[in-house]
Design a protein around this motif. Structure first.
Motif, PDB file in Angstrom:
ATOM      1  N   CYS A 117       0.811  -1.224   0.000  1.00 33.60           N
ATOM      2  CA  CYS A 117       0.000   0.000   0.000  1.00 33.60           C
ATOM      3  C   CYS A 117       0.837   1.264   0.000  1.00 33.60           C
ATOM      4  O   CYS A 117       0.293   2.372  -0.027  1.00 33.60           O
ATOM      5  N   ASP A 118       2.155   1.105   0.074  1.00 34.20           N
ATOM      6  CA  ASP A 118       3.085   2.253   0.031  1.00 34.20           C
ATOM      7  C   ASP A 118       2.911   3.218   1.198  1.00 34.20           C
ATOM      8  O   ASP A 118       3.168   4.418   1.068  1.00 34.20           O
ATOM      9  N   LEU A 119       2.481   2.714   2.346  1.00 33.60           N
ATOM     10  CA  LEU A 119       2.413   3.552   3.533  1.00 33.60           C
ATOM     11  C   LEU A 119       3.801   3.665   4.159  1.00 33.60           C
ATOM     12  O   LEU A 119       4.649   2.791   3.983  1.00 33.60           O
ATOM     13  N   THR A 120       4.025   4.743   4.869  1.00 31.21           N
ATOM     14  CA  THR A 120       5.283   4.887   5.598  1.00 31.21           C
ATOM     15  C   THR A 120       5.258   3.957   6.805  1.00 31.21           C
ATOM     16  O   THR A 120       4.173   3.535   7.252  1.00 31.21           O
ATOM     17  N   PRO A 121       6.423   3.607   7.358  1.00 31.12           N
ATOM     18  CA  PRO A 121       6.432   2.745   8.557  1.00 31.12           C
ATOM     19  C   PRO A 121       5.574   3.294   9.688  1.00 31.12           C
ATOM     20  O   PRO A 121       4.875   2.540  10.365  1.00 31.12           O
ATOM     21  N   ALA A 122       5.606   4.611   9.884  1.00 31.43           N
ATOM     22  CA  ALA A 122       4.795   5.211  10.945  1.00 31.43           C
ATOM     23  C   ALA A 122       3.307   5.053  10.655  1.00 31.43           C
ATOM     24  O   ALA A 122       2.511   4.736  11.549  1.00 31.43           O
ATOM     25  N   GLY A 134      -9.622   3.551 -11.201  1.00 31.82           N
ATOM     26  CA  GLY A 134      -8.847   4.714 -11.627  1.00 31.82           C
ATOM     27  C   GLY A 134      -7.933   5.367 -10.616  1.00 31.82           C
ATOM     28  O   GLY A 134      -7.305   6.381 -10.916  1.00 31.82           O
ATOM     29  N   LEU A 135      -7.807   4.821  -9.414  1.00 34.80           N
ATOM     30  CA  LEU A 135      -6.919   5.423  -8.424  1.00 34.80           C
ATOM     31  C   LEU A 135      -5.474   5.012  -8.667  1.00 34.80           C
ATOM     32  O   LEU A 135      -5.184   3.830  -8.918  1.00 34.80           O
ATOM     33  N   GLY A 136      -4.564   5.972  -8.586  1.00 37.06           N
ATOM     34  CA  GLY A 136      -3.148   5.685  -8.698  1.00 37.06           C
ATOM     35  C   GLY A 136      -2.579   5.222  -7.367  1.00 37.06           C
ATOM     36  O   GLY A 136      -3.259   5.250  -6.336  1.00 37.06           O
ATOM     37  N   LYS A 137      -1.301   4.824  -7.364  1.00 34.53           N
ATOM     38  CA  LYS A 137      -0.685   4.312  -6.142  1.00 34.53           C
ATOM     39  C   LYS A 137      -0.697   5.340  -5.019  1.00 34.53           C
ATOM     40  O   LYS A 137      -0.965   5.018  -3.865  1.00 34.53           O
ATOM     41  N   GLY A 138      -0.382   6.587  -5.362  1.00 30.25           N
ATOM     42  CA  GLY A 138      -0.373   7.643  -4.346  1.00 30.25           C
ATOM     43  C   GLY A 138      -1.752   7.881  -3.762  1.00 30.25           C
ATOM     44  O   GLY A 138      -1.902   8.087  -2.549  1.00 30.25           O
ATOM     45  N   ASP A 139      -2.783   7.851  -4.632  1.00 30.11           N
ATOM     46  CA  ASP A 139      -4.155   8.045  -4.167  1.00 30.11           C
ATOM     47  C   ASP A 139      -4.586   6.901  -3.254  1.00 30.11           C
ATOM     48  O   ASP A 139      -5.243   7.119  -2.228  1.00 30.11           O
ATOM     49  N   ILE A 140      -4.228   5.690  -3.633  1.00 26.74           N
ATOM     50  CA  ILE A 140      -4.587   4.527  -2.816  1.00 26.74           C
ATOM     51  C   ILE A 140      -3.904   4.601  -1.456  1.00 26.74           C
ATOM     52  O   ILE A 140      -4.515   4.340  -0.416  1.00 26.74           O
ATOM     53  N   SER A 153     -12.969   9.148  -7.976  1.00 26.82           N
ATOM     54  CA  SER A 153     -11.606   8.857  -7.533  1.00 26.82           C
ATOM     55  C   SER A 153     -11.101   9.929  -6.573  1.00 26.82           C
ATOM     56  O   SER A 153     -10.476   9.633  -5.555  1.00 26.82           O
ATOM     57  N   THR A 154     -11.391  11.182  -6.900  1.00 23.48           N
ATOM     58  CA  THR A 154     -10.974  12.297  -6.045  1.00 23.48           C
ATOM     59  C   THR A 154     -11.648  12.222  -4.689  1.00 23.48           C
ATOM     60  O   THR A 154     -11.012  12.448  -3.643  1.00 23.48           O
ATOM     61  N   ILE A 155     -12.933  11.906  -4.687  1.00 26.67           N
ATOM     62  CA  ILE A 155     -13.689  11.817  -3.445  1.00 26.67           C
ATOM     63  C   ILE A 155     -13.155  10.675  -2.575  1.00 26.67           C
ATOM     64  O   ILE A 155     -12.972  10.838  -1.365  1.00 26.67           O
ATOM     65  N   ILE A 156     -12.899   9.531  -3.185  1.00 26.63           N
ATOM     66  CA  ILE A 156     -12.405   8.379  -2.424  1.00 26.63           C
ATOM     67  C   ILE A 156     -11.058   8.688  -1.801  1.00 26.63           C
ATOM     68  O   ILE A 156     -10.777   8.321  -0.656  1.00 26.63           O
ATOM     69  N   THR A 157     -10.201   9.392  -2.530  1.00 26.86           N
ATOM     70  CA  THR A 157      -8.893   9.754  -1.999  1.00 26.86           C
ATOM     71  C   THR A 157      -9.028  10.642  -0.774  1.00 26.86           C
ATOM     72  O   THR A 157      -8.311  10.488   0.219  1.00 26.86           O
ATOM     73  N   ALA A 158      -9.956  11.608  -0.833  1.00 26.34           N
ATOM     74  CA  ALA A 158     -10.129  12.564   0.264  1.00 26.34           C
ATOM     75  C   ALA A 158     -10.995  12.018   1.389  1.00 26.34           C
ATOM     76  O   ALA A 158     -10.729  12.260   2.572  1.00 26.34           O
TER      77      ALA A 158
END
Length: 333
Positions: free
Chosen positions: A44-49, A78-84, A121-126
């Protein structure tokens, strides 16, 4: 829109189903194969914290099958990795949602509201929790009005709830066309400042709270205007034109017009015509200033080209004066 909805949902269902079966056939059943914190970092590309904070919401999961299916679903709509990553960090429980029973039907509902895939996609990200439940106890129509306002979709659910509750307190009906305008106006003014704004309006207009609420329900954007804009306009309307507070609050749109470029020039035209005895009866000031330029010219300038030859030119010059001028000399004939 129906064709787009059908095509999008068919593609999502097919892709999610295929990936789900692939995961089931390749993922060992051992509970030790799934470590939530590692999954959040590597998949999911989250930071360790972020992963450490979010992993507690996934502690009950024994397999990556469902989280992988959710990631596939989000990618397919349609969500990119950063959005996910942003969505999961905001709402880790999203990874526990069922694609077929929860996520796919919810996306269908959002499409039915008239939102495009990009908007969704924008709404889901936010606001990722919107895929799991509706916001703030609003019905679908109210959600649509809320989400179609670009700034509002970037808010956390609690902030959105505060804005909606503020609109309710102002007495703007949720089924009114003014409801979405009230939401935007409150957002611009900030809910915390609304009471101070209403107090200012009561003092400036010299009217009651009930009368101010009438104005707000008719023109919600009044709460987002600055005092710098309102004070000179209110003073002119009350002192020069002679309008009483009740007249203004029932026609709050009169406050929206430019003081230097519309209210003053048109008032001075009326005064010039009255001084020469050319207006046979009183005219309603709001009806005069709300007319489009072509209609105003036809009614109050063209008929008097010969009797008051300098009127049209003086009006044009007055209307063209810079709004920043400290004084408005009126119309000199």
């Amino acid at each position: 829109m129906l064709h787009l909805r059908s095509r999008l949902l068919s593609r999502v269902r097919a892709a999610a189903s295929l990936r789900h079966h692939l995961l089931l056939s390749t993922t060992p059943a051992s509970p030790s194969c799934f470590v939530a914190e590692d999954f959040l970092i590597t998949r999911c590309d989250l930071t360790p914290a972020q992963a450490l904070k979010s992993s507690k919401h996934l502690a009950h999961l024994k397999s990556p099958a469902n989280p992988e299916a959710v990631l596939a679903f989000l990618t397919d709509i349609g969500l990119g990795k950063g959005d996910i990553a942003s969505a999961i960090a905001r709402d880790p429980c999203l990874l526990c949602s069922k694609v077929d029973n929860t996520l796919t039907p919810r996306v269908a509902e959002l499409l039915d509201l008239g939102l495009s895939p990009l908007q969704i996609s924008t709404i889901i990200t936010a606001i990722p929790c919107i895929l799991r439940r509706s916001q703030c106890g609003l019905n679908d129509s109210e959600i649509s009005k809320l989400l179609m306002l670009a700034p509002i979709i970037l808010l956390e659910p609690q902030n959105a709830k505060d804005i909606v509750e503020c609109a309710d307190k102002l007495g703007v009906p949720r089924d009114s066309p003014m409801f979405k305008h009230a939401l935007k106006a409150i957002f611009l003014a900030s809910p915390a400042r609304i009471n101070a704004k209403l107090d200012f309006l009561k003092k400036a207009l010299g009217c009651s709270e009930a009368e101010v609420n009438i104005a707000v329900r008719k023109l919600p954007h009044i709460v987002s205007w600055t005092e710098v804009k309102l004070i000179p306009t209110v003073k002119f309307l009350k002192m020069e034109v002679g309008l009483d507070p009740n007249y203004i609050v029932r026609r709050p749109a009169v406050l929206s017009y430019s003081l230097k470029k519309r209210l003053m020039p048109r008032y001075f035209v009326l005064q010039a015509l009255k001084a020469k005895g050319l207006l046979k009866k009183d005219v309603d000031f709001y009806n005069v200033v709300s007319q489009i330029e072509k209609k105003f010219t036809k009614r109050f300038l063209d008929p008097y080209k010969e009797t008051v030859p300098g009127l049209a030119g003086a009006y044009a010059a007055a209307s063209a004066r810079e709004a920043g001028s400290s004084k408005h000399p009126g119309i000199q004939l």
